[in-house]
Design an enzyme around this catalytic site. Sequence first.
Site, PDB file in Angstrom:
ATOM      1  N   ASP A  30       1.113  -1.276   0.537  1.00 34.07           N
ATOM      2  CA  ASP A  30       0.446  -0.705  -0.210  1.00 34.07           C
ATOM      3  C   ASP A  30       0.570   1.144  -0.155  1.00 34.07           C
ATOM      4  O   ASP A  30       1.486   1.207   0.676  1.00 34.07           O
ATOM      5  CB  ASP A  30      -0.914   0.025   1.197  1.00 34.07           C
ATOM      6  CG  ASP A  30      -1.922   0.620   1.030  1.00 34.07           C
ATOM      7  OD1 ASP A  30      -3.501   0.149   0.879  1.00 34.07           O
ATOM      8  OD2 ASP A  30      -1.881   2.185   1.047  1.00 34.07           O
ATOM      9  N   HIS A 100     -10.175  -5.259  -3.339  1.00 33.74           N
ATOM     10  CA  HIS A 100      -9.114  -5.315  -2.893  1.00 33.74           C
ATOM     11  C   HIS A 100      -9.412  -5.717  -1.167  1.00 33.74           C
ATOM     12  O   HIS A 100      -9.833  -5.522  -0.568  1.00 33.74           O
ATOM     13  CB  HIS A 100      -7.937  -4.340  -2.673  1.00 33.74           C
ATOM     14  CG  HIS A 100      -8.731  -3.392  -1.872  1.00 33.74           C
ATOM     15  ND1 HIS A 100      -9.054  -2.119  -3.437  1.00 33.74           N
ATOM     16  CD2 HIS A 100      -8.084  -2.418  -1.303  1.00 33.74           C
ATOM     17  CE1 HIS A 100      -9.329  -1.575  -2.730  1.00 33.74           C
ATOM     18  NE2 HIS A 100      -8.882  -1.048  -2.032  1.00 33.74           N
TER      19      HIS A 100
HETATM   20  P1  DGP Z   1      -9.360   1.706   0.346  1.00 31.68           P
HETATM   21  O1  DGP Z   1      -9.436   2.768   0.797  1.00 31.68           O
HETATM   22  O2  DGP Z   1     -10.083   0.084   0.766  1.00 31.68           O
HETATM   23  O3  DGP Z   1     -10.720   1.540  -1.196  1.00 31.68           O
HETATM   24  O4  DGP Z   1      -8.039   1.300   0.262  1.00 31.68           O
HETATM   25  C1  DGP Z   1      -6.882   2.100  -1.135  1.00 31.68           C
HETATM   26  C2  DGP Z   1      -5.927   1.794  -0.726  1.00 31.68           C
HETATM   27  O5  DGP Z   1      -5.189   2.031  -1.880  1.00 31.68           O
HETATM   28  C3  DGP Z   1      -4.801   2.864   0.506  1.00 31.68           C
HETATM   29  O6  DGP Z   1      -5.181   2.115   1.569  1.00 31.68           O
HETATM   30  C4  DGP Z   1      -4.183   3.785  -0.335  1.00 31.68           C
HETATM   31  C5  DGP Z   1      -4.171   2.996  -1.785  1.00 31.68           C
HETATM   32  N1  DGP Z   1      -3.784   3.357  -2.840  1.00 31.68           N
HETATM   33  C6  DGP Z   1      -4.570   4.205  -3.565  1.00 31.68           C
HETATM   34  N2  DGP Z   1      -3.469   4.487  -4.459  1.00 31.68           N
HETATM   35  C7  DGP Z   1      -2.302   3.863  -4.801  1.00 31.68           C
HETATM   36  C8  DGP Z   1      -1.332   3.429  -6.139  1.00 31.68           C
HETATM   37  O7  DGP Z   1      -1.818   3.643  -6.563  1.00 31.68           O
HETATM   38  N3  DGP Z   1      -0.573   2.501  -5.412  1.00 31.68           N
HETATM   39  C9  DGP Z   1      -0.573   1.948  -4.135  1.00 31.68           C
HETATM   40  N4  DGP Z   1       0.215   1.063  -4.158  1.00 31.68           N
HETATM   41  N5  DGP Z   1      -1.277   2.177  -3.193  1.00 31.68           N
HETATM   42  C10 DGP Z   1      -2.556   2.975  -3.309  1.00 31.68           C
END
Ligand code: DGP
Length: 114
Positions: A30, A100
């Site tokens: 994340d 996810h």
């Molecule tokens: P949710 O809030 O459950 O939809 O989780 C989304 C998660 O995704 C949040 O913890 C931040 C992560 N995130 C958002 N954009 C990106 C990205 O471009 N790359 C990565 N590795 N994580 C991301």
Amino acid sequence: MSDTIFGKIARGEVPADLVYEDEAVVAFRDLNPQAPTHILIIPRRPIPTLNDLEEEDAALVGKLFLAAKQIAAQEGIAAAGYRTVINCNAEGGQTVFHLHLHLLGGRPMGWPPG
Ligand code: DGP
């Protein structure tokens, strides 16, 4: 409609710190970690939310959890323990609309969550 940043990561179009992949599932760290280990496990096939799951997706959801188990062992947090979370829609805290599974560990997670 459901092409998101996670779809682009799954297709290798956007970089991510991948920790696991197979034919059905991709997992990566994340960007905004909420714990020392915070990994997102996604199906390659985009399903927007938990509300969109169909009977035919049952095996795929099982694969997300089997990947979580394997990654937890790989990350060295299996014995100490960890949390898995799927957020659904606005009040569930979902911000990326490609299903996810969050895998969080490396510290006591506490209950109830915030
Ligand atoms: P949710 O809030 O459950 O939809 O989780 C989304 C998660 O995704 C949040 O913890 C931040 C992560 N995130 C958002 N954009 C990106 C990205 O471009 N790359 C990565 N590795 N994580 C991301």
